[in-house]
Enzyme design. Structure first.
Site, PDB file in Angstrom:
ATOM      1  N   LYS A  37       0.850  -1.230   0.081  1.00 25.77           N
ATOM      2  CA  LYS A  37       0.102   0.052  -0.090  1.00 25.77           C
ATOM      3  C   LYS A  37       0.957   1.118  -0.016  1.00 25.77           C
ATOM      4  CE  LYS A  37      -0.561  -0.079   5.136  1.00 25.77           C
ATOM      5  NZ  LYS A  37      -1.421   0.180   6.122  1.00 25.77           N
ATOM      6  N   ARG A 131      -6.269  -1.462  17.972  1.00 25.80           N
ATOM      7  CA  ARG A 131      -6.777  -1.143  16.513  1.00 25.80           C
ATOM      8  C   ARG A 131      -7.677  -2.282  16.354  1.00 25.80           C
ATOM      9  NH1 ARG A 131      -3.227  -0.171  10.862  1.00 25.80           N
ATOM     10  NH2 ARG A 131      -3.839  -2.519  10.905  1.00 25.80           N
TER      11      ARG A 131
END
Length: 359
Positions: A37, A131
């Site tokens: 990414k 997270r």
């Protein structure tokens, strides 16, 4: 138009990949998921990853990046929890997805049935970074029990994310908990979990010979992004001497070069982003503007390669630099080069206004 642009040294990134992937594989039965990414899975760089035998999977957080690279020979792993609205594309274009919500997993099962496919998943476990991940042990086993009833979903493993949000550094004790869950699930549900993904580039330090923390037996996968592209582990930010930290260079062009005061004239209010800036009066300075701005990159996350230069601010489209210590060496039209961190690399590749050059 050539500027601003990111210059990518494909030879250096290949050498980074070769060095680190072989170190990971050397004494460990570990698969490598290369996270793509940071460079928006650009096809030129994907081709380098695709040619590396030590890389087993390509991982990304955006389904669009898989759609743009359908020809790769590597299996594709979606490392961000799927949105329900993108489930048809997730099933069609990825081989494995990371999940935490049973509602989403059931939707994946329904869509996989429609497409006549089996879709593989990892369950993410939250071991303290806060997270994504299943936090409660009871919920973890409850979700696994429901997954076992689904006909088109195959649970292939567990994963954990560390350092990305809560900055929790991986330790042997933390990752042993993931292995413990794996063993308990296998015993309770008569299933083989082959992919136990023990974190990202922050877990790489545990492979070093002099570390006090060792990667536990039972961890079978690592997700490597920043370490490949910037040549460092991310638990402590250590650069590897055997790797290149300068695979990527940002180049911009001077569009204005003038002597001006260092302190604004008039009452100071808020800037275009709603912040009230502060200034230091350094007298007259040689101030240059280069053609890139906060729309493309966080100016606090790039560093001029010429140490005489100092970034003093930025607006949407302009980066303002103090050239006073090097004033006779530059003029309008000259290029200025910068090193990048992971975040600035990500934003520059995301911006369509930053061109990409490969050498």
């Amino acid at each position: 138009m050539q500027n601003p642009r990111i210059v990518v040294d494909l030879v250096k990134i290949k050498e980074n990949i070769d060095f680190l992937s072989k170190r990971i594989k050397k004494n460990n039965d570990i698969s490598v998921t290369a996270i793509t990414k940071s460079f928006s899975a650009h096809p030129e760089i994907i081709s380098v990853y695709d040619a590396c035998e030590e890389i087993d999977y390509l991982g990304d957080s955006r389904v669009e990046n898989f759609i743009n690279n359908q020809e790769t020979s590597k299996e594709k792993v979606l490392v961000r929890i799927p949105m329900i609205s993108e489930i048809p594309e997730v099933v069609k274009y990825t081989d494995i997805s990371f999940n935490t919500e049973i509602e989403v997993i059931k939707k994946l099962d329904e869509e996989a049935a429609r497409q006549g496919k089996q879709h593989r998943i990892l369950l993410m476990v939250d071991l303290g970074d806060l997270r994504e991940g299943i936090f409660e042990e009871e919920e973890l086993f409850s979700i696994v029990e429901e997954i076992m009833t689904l006909e088109n979903i195959e649970l292939v493993g567990l994963g954990v994310n560390l350092t990305c949000y809560g900055a929790v550094i991986p330790t042997e004790a933390i990752l042993n908990q993931l292995v413990k869950y794996k063993m308990q699930i296998e015993a309770c549900f008569d299933v083989a979990l082959t992919m136990i993904s023990g974190g990202n580039s922050s877990s790489v330090y545990m492979l070093e010979p002099d570390t006090k923390e060792n990667l536990p037996n039972g961890i079978t996968n690592l997700r490597i992004g920043e370490a490949f592209v910037l040549g460092r582990e991310t638990a402590y930010g250590k650069d590897y001497q055997e790797m290149h930290q300068d695979v990527f260079t940002l180049k911009t062009e001077i569009v204005e070069y003038k002597t001006k005061p260092s302190y604004p004239i008039g009452e100071v209010g808020v800037d275009a982003f709603g912040n009230k800036p502060t200034f230091v009066d350094k007298g007259l300075m040689k101030r240059g503007i280069v053609g890139i701005g906060r729309q493309d990159v966080d100016h606090t996350a790039i560093t001029p390669l010429d140490s005489r230069l100092e970034i003093i601010g930025a607006s949407s489209d302009h980066l303002i630099i103090d050239f006073t210590k090097a004033k006779d060496d530059y003029q309008v039209g000259d290029e200025v080069s910068f090193s990048l961190d992971y975040g600035s690399l990500l934003s520059c590749f995301t911006s369509e206004y930053v061109k990409k050059e490969f050498i």
